[in-house]
Design a protein around this motif. Structure first.
Motif, PDB file in Angstrom:
ATOM      1  N   TYR A  26      -9.931  -1.929   2.215  1.00  0.00           N
ATOM      2  CA  TYR A  26      -8.951  -1.124   1.475  1.00  0.00           C
ATOM      3  C   TYR A  26      -9.411  -0.712   0.078  1.00  0.00           C
ATOM      4  CZ  TYR A  26      -4.297   0.570   0.216  1.00  0.00           C
ATOM      5  OH  TYR A  26      -3.242   1.352  -0.151  1.00  0.00           O
ATOM      6  N   GLY A  28     -12.195   0.234  -1.305  1.00  0.00           N
ATOM      7  CA  GLY A  28     -13.007   1.449  -1.399  1.00  0.00           C
ATOM      8  C   GLY A  28     -12.198   2.707  -1.203  1.00  0.00           C
ATOM      9  N   SER A  29     -11.388   2.736  -0.148  1.00  0.00           N
ATOM     10  CA  SER A  29     -10.585   3.940   0.110  1.00  0.00           C
ATOM     11  C   SER A  29      -9.465   4.064  -0.910  1.00  0.00           C
ATOM     12  CB  SER A  29     -10.013   3.929   1.533  1.00  0.00           C
ATOM     13  OG  SER A  29      -9.024   2.930   1.685  1.00  0.00           O
ATOM     14  N   SER A  31      -9.573   3.125  -4.066  1.00  0.00           N
ATOM     15  CA  SER A  31     -10.193   3.642  -5.288  1.00  0.00           C
ATOM     16  C   SER A  31     -10.487   5.140  -5.149  1.00  0.00           C
ATOM     17  CB  SER A  31     -11.483   2.872  -5.574  1.00  0.00           C
ATOM     18  OG  SER A  31     -12.115   3.370  -6.707  1.00  0.00           O
ATOM     19  N   ALA A  32     -10.978   5.548  -3.993  1.00  0.00           N
ATOM     20  CA  ALA A  32     -11.267   6.964  -3.755  1.00  0.00           C
ATOM     21  C   ALA A  32      -9.999   7.809  -3.800  1.00  0.00           C
ATOM     22  CB  ALA A  32     -11.968   7.139  -2.403  1.00  0.00           C
ATOM     23  N   ARG A  33      -8.842   7.185  -3.514  1.00  0.00           N
ATOM     24  CA  ARG A  33      -7.565   7.904  -3.537  1.00  0.00           C
ATOM     25  C   ARG A  33      -6.852   7.760  -4.876  1.00  0.00           C
ATOM     26  NH1 ARG A  33      -3.854   5.941   0.015  1.00  0.00           N
ATOM     27  NH2 ARG A  33      -4.905   3.948   0.112  1.00  0.00           N
ATOM     28  N   GLY A  34      -7.512   7.127  -5.871  1.00  0.00           N
ATOM     29  CA  GLY A  34      -6.950   7.052  -7.215  1.00  0.00           C
ATOM     30  C   GLY A  34      -6.279   5.748  -7.578  1.00  0.00           C
ATOM     31  N   THR A  36      -6.071   1.937  -8.734  1.00  0.00           N
ATOM     32  CA  THR A  36      -6.840   0.929  -9.460  1.00  0.00           C
ATOM     33  C   THR A  36      -6.116  -0.402  -9.305  1.00  0.00           C
ATOM     34  OG1 THR A  36      -7.580   2.558 -11.083  1.00  0.00           O
ATOM     35  CG2 THR A  36      -7.712   0.232 -11.717  1.00  0.00           C
ATOM     36  N   MET A  70      -2.237  10.205  -3.527  1.00  0.00           N
ATOM     37  CA  MET A  70      -2.823   9.012  -2.912  1.00  0.00           C
ATOM     38  C   MET A  70      -2.246   8.813  -1.518  1.00  0.00           C
ATOM     39  SD  MET A  70      -1.682   5.558  -2.264  1.00  0.00           S
ATOM     40  CE  MET A  70      -0.292   5.427  -3.349  1.00  0.00           C
ATOM     41  N   ALA A  73      -3.554  11.417   0.953  1.00  0.00           N
ATOM     42  CA  ALA A  73      -4.973  11.298   1.282  1.00  0.00           C
ATOM     43  C   ALA A  73      -5.277  10.089   2.164  1.00  0.00           C
ATOM     44  CB  ALA A  73      -5.794  11.219  -0.012  1.00  0.00           C
TER      45      ALA A  73
END
Length: 114
Positions: A26, A28-29, A31-34, A36, A70, A73
């Motif tokens: 979770y 990685g995806s 973070s890629a979707r915003g 933190t 988020m 995506a």
């Protein structure tokens, strides 16, 4: 600023398993979707026989549009992660929070800001 607080109720022996899933499937995806990840907590701070623990995950996003972006995506890996967590948990709930001192925008105001 938007905060997302995930509340996941699990047996104590499943806390490390859920944290491993979080790390492996979770973060990685997310973070890629915003998203933190700000903090992780467990309550109570001990394993009590026959009593579940609550895992709290605190996330941050820059605003309302980022929150809905988020969500939009999210792909199949997000569904797979939460399905795996659901198999281990008694229940879970997501709380979406913002600063209570800030005026709450109307939904159309959020779209106008885009």
């Amino acid at each position: 600023m938007i905060h997302v607080l995930d509340e996941i109720v699990v047996n104590a022996e499943h806390v490390p398993v859920v944290l491993d899933l979080l790390q492996e499937r979770y973060l990685g995806s997310g973070s890629a979707r915003g998203l933190t990840l700000l903090n992780r907590w467990v309550s109570p701070p001990v394993a009590i026989p026959d009593e579940p623990n609550t895992l709290w995950l605190l996330w941050q996003l820059p605003g309302v549009l980022a929150y809905y972006g988020m969500r939009g995506a999210a792909g199949p890996e997000v569904i797979e992660f939460w399905s795996a967590v659901d198999q281990l948990s008694h229940r879970r709930h997501r709380h979406v929070l913002t600063d209570a001192d800030q005026p709450l925008p109307e939904p159309m105001e959020c779209l106008d800001a885009a």
